[in-house]
Scaffold this motif. Structure first.
Motif, mmCIF file in Angstrom:
data_model
loop_
_atom_site.group_PDB
_atom_site.id
_atom_site.type_symbol
_atom_site.label_atom_id
_atom_site.label_comp_id
_atom_site.label_asym_id
_atom_site.label_seq_id
_atom_site.Cartn_x
_atom_site.Cartn_y
_atom_site.Cartn_z
ATOM 1 N N ALA A 69 23.702 95.896 42.390
ATOM 2 C CA ALA A 69 22.716 95.262 41.509
ATOM 3 C C ALA A 69 23.281 93.975 40.908
ATOM 4 C CB ALA A 69 22.289 96.239 40.417
ATOM 5 N N MET A 70 24.558 94.005 40.526
ATOM 6 C CA MET A 70 25.175 92.793 39.956
ATOM 7 C C MET A 70 25.170 91.654 40.968
ATOM 8 S SD MET A 70 28.436 94.463 38.029
ATOM 9 C CE MET A 70 29.209 92.961 37.428
ATOM 10 N N ASP A 71 25.522 91.981 42.203
ATOM 11 C CA ASP A 71 25.568 90.937 43.219
ATOM 12 C C ASP A 71 24.161 90.420 43.519
ATOM 13 O OD1 ASP A 71 27.426 89.406 44.614
ATOM 14 O OD2 ASP A 71 26.931 90.389 46.495
ATOM 15 N N ALA A 72 23.185 91.347 43.499
ATOM 16 C CA ALA A 72 21.788 90.916 43.695
ATOM 17 C C ALA A 72 21.418 89.923 42.584
ATOM 18 C CB ALA A 72 20.865 92.130 43.656
ATOM 19 N N ARG A 73 21.755 90.286 41.344
ATOM 20 C CA ARG A 73 21.454 89.379 40.224
ATOM 21 C C ARG A 73 22.170 88.039 40.407
ATOM 22 N NH1 ARG A 73 24.376 91.199 35.154
ATOM 23 N NH2 ARG A 73 26.037 90.528 36.532
ATOM 24 N N ASP A 74 23.450 88.089 40.795
ATOM 25 C CA ASP A 74 24.192 86.831 40.973
ATOM 26 C C ASP A 74 23.548 85.956 42.050
ATOM 27 O OD1 ASP A 74 25.836 87.808 39.053
ATOM 28 O OD2 ASP A 74 27.494 88.341 40.388
ATOM 29 N N LYS A 75 22.781 86.597 42.933
ATOM 30 C CA LYS A 75 22.120 85.825 44.006
ATOM 31 C C LYS A 75 20.660 85.541 43.655
ATOM 32 C CE LYS A 75 25.369 86.962 47.575
ATOM 33 N NZ LYS A 75 26.449 87.189 46.613
ATOM 34 N N GLY A 76 20.295 85.769 42.416
ATOM 35 C CA GLY A 76 18.971 85.334 41.943
ATOM 36 C C GLY A 76 17.968 86.441 41.670
ATOM 37 N N ALA A 124 17.779 95.032 47.269
ATOM 38 C CA ALA A 124 17.640 93.852 46.400
ATOM 39 C C ALA A 124 18.760 92.851 46.688
ATOM 40 C CB ALA A 124 17.671 94.278 44.931
ATOM 41 N N ARG A 125 19.966 93.357 46.882
ATOM 42 C CA ARG A 125 21.104 92.468 47.152
ATOM 43 C C ARG A 125 20.905 91.729 48.476
ATOM 44 N NH1 ARG A 125 26.516 93.548 49.892
ATOM 45 N NH2 ARG A 125 27.910 91.967 49.031
ATOM 46 N N ASP A 126 20.563 92.488 49.521
ATOM 47 C CA ASP A 126 20.408 91.875 50.836
ATOM 48 C C ASP A 126 19.297 90.824 50.795
ATOM 49 O OD1 ASP A 126 20.025 91.265 53.511
ATOM 50 O OD2 ASP A 126 20.505 93.276 54.213
ATOM 51 N N GLY A 136 12.475 91.025 42.602
ATOM 52 C CA GLY A 136 12.508 91.734 41.325
ATOM 53 C C GLY A 136 12.815 93.192 41.612
ATOM 54 N N LEU A 137 13.454 93.875 40.667
ATOM 55 C CA LEU A 137 13.721 95.315 40.833
ATOM 56 C C LEU A 137 13.447 96.007 39.514
ATOM 57 C CD1 LEU A 137 16.720 97.112 42.546
ATOM 58 C CD2 LEU A 137 16.105 97.691 40.203
ATOM 59 N N ALA A 138 12.685 97.100 39.566
ATOM 60 C CA ALA A 138 12.456 97.888 38.346
ATOM 61 C C ALA A 138 13.073 99.265 38.513
ATOM 62 C CB ALA A 138 10.958 98.028 38.090
ATOM 63 N N SER A 164 26.735 93.525 28.460
ATOM 64 C CA SER A 164 26.207 92.193 28.794
ATOM 65 C C SER A 164 26.126 91.965 30.300
ATOM 66 C CB SER A 164 27.029 91.096 28.123
ATOM 67 O OG SER A 164 28.322 91.108 28.655
ATOM 68 N N GLU A 165 27.014 92.594 31.081
ATOM 69 C CA GLU A 165 27.049 92.304 32.522
ATOM 70 C C GLU A 165 26.498 93.419 33.398
ATOM 71 O OE1 GLU A 165 28.013 89.306 33.705
ATOM 72 O OE2 GLU A 165 28.111 88.826 31.570
ATOM 73 N N GLU A 166 26.515 94.664 32.887
ATOM 74 C CA GLU A 166 26.191 95.793 33.774
ATOM 75 C C GLU A 166 25.022 96.650 33.265
ATOM 76 O OE1 GLU A 166 29.376 98.183 35.196
ATOM 77 O OE2 GLU A 166 30.654 96.492 35.701
ATOM 78 N N TRP A 167 24.216 96.121 32.398
ATOM 79 C CA TRP A 167 22.986 96.778 31.928
ATOM 80 C C TRP A 167 23.217 98.104 31.181
ATOM 81 C CZ3 TRP A 167 23.452 94.947 37.005
ATOM 82 C CH2 TRP A 167 22.693 93.832 37.324
ATOM 83 N N ALA A 168 24.419 98.354 30.658
ATOM 84 C CA ALA A 168 24.624 99.606 29.912
ATOM 85 C C ALA A 168 23.880 99.509 28.589
ATOM 86 C CB ALA A 168 26.110 99.835 29.673
ATOM 87 N N ARG A 169 23.114 100.545 28.239
ATOM 88 C CA ARG A 169 22.334 100.530 26.999
ATOM 89 C C ARG A 169 22.722 101.659 26.066
ATOM 90 N NH1 ARG A 169 19.217 96.245 26.038
ATOM 91 N NH2 ARG A 169 17.540 97.462 25.088
ATOM 92 N N THR A 170 23.176 102.786 26.626
ATOM 93 C CA THR A 170 23.480 103.955 25.789
ATOM 94 C C THR A 170 24.880 104.467 26.113
ATOM 95 O OG1 THR A 170 22.745 105.577 27.418
ATOM 96 C CG2 THR A 170 21.033 104.677 25.975
#
Ligand code: FAD
Length: 505
Positions: free
Chosen positions: A160-167, A20-22, A31-33, A460-466
């Motif tokens: 994943a964070m870098d992928a998100r930062d790149k859209g 996803a990042r590349d 998109g990534l699920a 907020s930044e790293e998708w932690a939920r639990t």
């Protein structure tokens, strides 16, 4: 009309996040699920080595070893906070592999893969070297060689964070339940594993990076190919209180020719593993067996003067390797190399990832992008080789300087917590430490230096939920936390999530 992604990645382990990042960095819409938390599959249950794989030389896997050796320093430079060089002590004695064979293997290891930063192999006199102090007297000589150690789960999250930062759009707790060919390429159904809500998206191309679930995704969701392509091989580790107080790791050989490691872990512990045995069942249920515990305790006790017993164990974990099934008879002989296979037709392509290692994820992503280009056309050029991961934009040799800058800026942080934060976040520490002058400024304190400022950042930044996301993947504080502390954290995160949801409405 639902959005049409160029590339839709299924699986948020290291391979999915790396792809996803590349892809996002080249300008594809991505998109990534991930059906659970990022890195909740195999990618957080590894031995945590960024290594060429000395053992694979015995199986003539020269392509893999060479690529992985080159990648060690590429990755080290990309993420000098979560990856660090480590020296490995390999004791030898007559009953095991002969010294000449080990020396030859290590010579190849030193020279095959463009080593520039990591020091070369040396020999050690265990009678005088501190590494010999905890070993039985019969081990008098050893080789010492270099590899690196990584925080595996954070490697996934930072990609994943870098992928998100790149859209890229990253959907965690979201399962791909069906993929059908359509006019746009693929019509996908995604289901929230938290609420059950189903939604539709479209994509020109699917990347199946489901790790141990790769065949399940192919058959159940995409209905493509029912053959079994992966061989599932379980590997387990035990974590014990620190067995030695020097910074090197051990590479031990067993009399059955298998090898395992004893590695300094999370400051106060030693990580011992791994095992190799064929696995059958749901990969999420993998658990260490009594036999594996005995194997690791007995194996380590052959070397350490102070035996390793079941009572020393503070934690165990098991993962399932999704190895490409090359028909090898023994689990430990199955190839560790990756195989990429494009199925479907030109208008609806699915690229499947079999096998692979943490160490080679970036190269795997590059090789996969060539197949993406064939299918849907070229965008940007390869770019990931010299690009720092979030928080890692400093030189490898500057780690101590970064640590001391954090120490001056936040003198109230104890040494262990300071080290933990810099090793996890690198320069991104500042994002939640901010202008704090004391722990009080960082909000609620859950124990062992974990504060609500850090937890809010992770949510907020790293998708932690639990609390498990925070305690077992974004950090390994779970080893230290009591039940009560974990419950308090869980309650806090539940309430914070509700507040976030209200704010979003
Ligand atoms: P995974 O990490 O398993 O990711 C796949 C993801 O797909 C999972 O998170 C899963 O939840 C998700 N998923 C599945 N189905 C769906 C669906 N339908 N919808 C949405 N998401 C879905 N490599 C090294 O380089 N160094 C080591 O020291 C090392 N040690 C290892 C030790 C052990 C014991 C093991 C098991 C492996 C080790 N490896 C090591 C190998 C490495 O860990 C793996 O190759 C790598 O983590 C595989 O990553 P992956 O992304 O392919 O799979």
């Amino acid at each position: 009309m639902s959005k049409v992604y160029d590339v839709f990645v299924v699986g948020g382990g290291i391979n999915g996040s790396g792809v996803a990042r590349d892809a996002a960095g080249r300008g594809y819409s991505v998109g990534l699920a991930e059906m659970n938390d990022l890195a909740s599959g195999t990618s957080s249950w590894s031995t945590k080595l960024i290594h060429g794989g000395l053992r694979y030389l015995e199986h003539y896997e020269f392509r893999l070893v060479r690529e992985a050796l080159f990648e060690r320093e590429v990755l080290l430079k990309m993420a000098p906070h979560i990856i660090r060089p480590m020296r490995f002590v390999l004791p030898h004695h007559k009953g095991l592999r002969p010294a000449w064979l080990l020396r030859l293997g290590l010579f190849i290891y030193d020279h095959l893969g463009g080593r520039k930063i990591l020091p070369a192999t040396t020999t050690l006199d265990l009678a005088s070297d501190p590494a010999g102090r905890v070993l039985k007297k019969q081990f008098s000589k050893a080789f010492e060689y270099s590899d690196c150690i990584v925080n595996d789960a954070r490697l996934v999250v930072l990609n994943a964070m870098d992928a998100r930062d790149k859209g890229a759009e990253i959907f965690t707790r979201t399962k791909l339940i069906s993929a059908r060919k359509s006019r746009d390429g693929w019509a996908l159904q995604l289901q929230s594993t938290e609420t059950g809500t189903v939604r539709d998206v479209s994509a020109k191309l699917i990347v199946n990076a489901g790790g141990p679930w790769v065949d399940e995704i192919l058959t159940a969701a995409a209905g493509e190919n029912r053959a079994a392509n992966v061989r599932l091989v379980q590997g387990s580790h035990i974590v014990v209180r620190r067995k030695f107080d020097h910074p090197k790791a051990y590479f031990f050989q067993n009399s059955d020719e298998r090898i395992f490691f004893a590695i300094p872990y999370e400051q106060d512990y030693t990580l011992i593993g791994t095992t190799d045995r064929d696995f059958d069942g749901d990969p999420s249920d993998a658990k260490i067996s009594e036999d594996e515990i005995s194997y690791l305790c007995d194996g380590a006790s052959q070397y350490f003067t102070d035996p390793v017993t079941r009572d020393d164990i503070v934690w165990t974990f098991s993962g399932v390797r999704p190895l490409y099934d090359d028909g090898a008879s023994k689990a430990q002989e199955a190839t560790r190399d990756y195989v990429l296979r494009a199925d479907g037709n030109k208008d609806s392509r699915i690229i499947n990832v079999f096998g692979g290692k943490l160490t080679t994820y970036r190269r795997l992503a590059e090789a996969l992008m060539a197949k993406v280009e064939d299918a849907i056309g070229t965008r940007g050029a390869p770019w990931t080789k010299d690009s720092a991961l979030p928080g890692g934009d400093f030189e490898v040799g500057d780690y101590d300087a970064v640590l001391s800058r954090i120490s001056s800026a936040y003198p109230f942080l104890e040494a262990t917590n300071r080290e933990r934060l810099v090793r996890a976040y690198g320069l991104k520490c500042h994002e939640f430490l901010g202008e704090a002058k004391s722990y009080q400024d960082l909000g609620e304190h859950f124990g062992h230096g974990l504060t609500s400022s850090e937890v809010n950042y992770l949510m907020s930044e790293e998708w932690a939920r639990t609390s498990a996301d925070v305690l077992w993947r974004r950090s390994k504080l779970g080893i230290r936390f009591t039940q009560e502390q974990s419950e308090r954290l869980e309650k806090y995160m539940r309430e914070h999530k509700q507040l976030q949801n209200l704010a979003a409405e």
